[in-house]
Design an enzyme around this catalytic site. Structure first.
Site, PDB file in Angstrom:
ATOM      1  CE  LYS A 170     -52.479 -55.749  63.750  1.00  0.00           C
ATOM      2  NZ  LYS A 170     -53.261 -56.210  64.875  1.00  0.00           N
ATOM      3  CE  LYS A 214     -61.664 -50.796  59.258  1.00  0.00           C
ATOM      4  NZ  LYS A 214     -61.669 -50.873  60.727  1.00  0.00           N
ATOM      5  CE  LYS A 261     -61.036 -63.079  64.814  1.00  0.00           C
ATOM      6  NZ  LYS A 261     -61.077 -62.682  66.234  1.00  0.00           N
TER       7      LYS A 261
END
Ligand code: TRP
Length: 326
Positions: free
Chosen positions: A193, A190, A107
């Site tokens: 979102k 994968k 992050k």
């Protein structure tokens, strides 16, 4: 106990990695499933979309088969005891260990101008979510293993420091099976979102969007079917297995081995399988999302169940710490 961050609409990876396991757990265990709206605040610059996302995630949980009468389905911010336990646990969390958590480092790289303390203590808040119900089984994907390890450490540390067995150790749970990977349509990684929305199938995608995305999925021609299968093709087979019948899968496998497979046909078959799988969930979720009084009832009922469990834990924690003065 488990949670999903409402930072976007849910996708096929969330369904097979999380929702499906929730639904399977609900008849066998006392379950707490939560929309992690406070966690979402660690990365959101603006909260305009939050309401819609929270309602959509709740609706998608229910549309996928979760029964709010059987489980506690709630919003994290509706259970203020979470924040209270979070504060207690922060006293056990070392700056150094939080700084070296891989998700924190990721992050920091993604939002270098917003490295807030909430981001640093993200795992503490998640530990609070779990320990709040003294949960032992946590259905999560591989990417959450480290957070779970931190939650286990805090449980042990709390019990040791305050000399009382308040918290059992929580463990990742998936019915003893391999976690299913839901590959993205671009042949890399994968479904996710936020990254490459064209390569991810969302539970909210309409039929034509699903067809269009699958049509564009990456394939490559294979000269020698006996050689190892390229990742993009393996991914298509993996997706086919999730939503089509075994005989469809074996037909295309046989074609592949014979060198006669037609990817166009395989993709149409996959697209139709996907449409029949997603459409009922999408339609049900839409209907729930627009039903204000029902959703309100679900949220109130979920919060009441979660707060009842949380109140007992916070009381035990306060007693152990020595915060009871009369
Ligand atoms: N951190 C989790 C994720 O990003 C979401 C989450 C928040 C969670 N609290 C939780 C998961 C408690 C399991 C238990 O996916």
């Amino acid at each position: 106990m488990s949670g999903i961050r409402p930072t976007g609409f849910l996708h096929l990876g969330n369904y097979f990695g999380a929702l499906r396991n929730y639904v399977r757990m609900q008849d066998a265990y006392t379950c707490y499933f939560m929309v992690a709206d406070l966690h979402a605040l660690t990365t959101l610059n603006e909260t305009k979309g939050l309401k819609q996302h929270v309602r959509r995630v709740l609706a998608e949980n229910i549309a996928s088969g979760l029964d709010p009468d059987k489980v506690a389905l709630y919003c994290q911010s509706h259970v203020p005891e979470t924040s209270e336990l979070y504060l207690f646990l922060n006293m056990l969390a070392y700056k150094g260990e939080l700084e070296k958590t891989p998700t924190f480092k990721d992050k920091v790289r993604l939002q270098p101008n917003n490295v807030n303390a909430g981001l640093l203590t993200y795992p503490v808040l998640m530990a609070a979510d779990i320990l709040l119900h003294r949960a032992t089984l946590v259905p999560v994907g591989k990417d959450q293993e480290q957070h779970l390890e931190i939650a286990r450490d805090f449980a042990g540390r709390f019990n040791k420091r305050y000399e009382r067995e308040v918290f059992p150790e929580p463990f990742a749970f998936n019915f003893g099976e391999e976690l299913v990977k839901v590959p993205s349509l671009d042949g890399a990684g994968k479904m996710s979102k936020s990254e490459n929305q064209m390569a991810t199938i969302y539970l909210a995608d309409d039929d034509d969007t699903i067809r269009k995305k699958i049509k564009k999925a990456k394939t490559e021609s294979v000269a020698d079917p006996a050689a190892p299968m390229p990742a993009s093709i393996e991914n298509l087979f993996q997706l086919l297995k999730l939503v089509c019948t075994p005989d469809v899968v074996s037909k295309f496998h046989a074609d592949y081995q014979a060198g006669t497979v037609r990817y166009g046909d395989m993709k149409s078959e996959l697209a139709e399988g996907m449409v029949s799988f997603i459409a009922p969930i999408r339609e049900k979720a839409e209907q729930i999302q627009n039903d204000d009084s029902y959703l309100k009832k679900v949220m109130e009922q979920g919060a009441a169940k979660a707060r009842a469990s949380a109140a007992v834990t916070v009381e035990l924690a306060k007693e152990a710490i020595g915060l009871i003065y009369y």
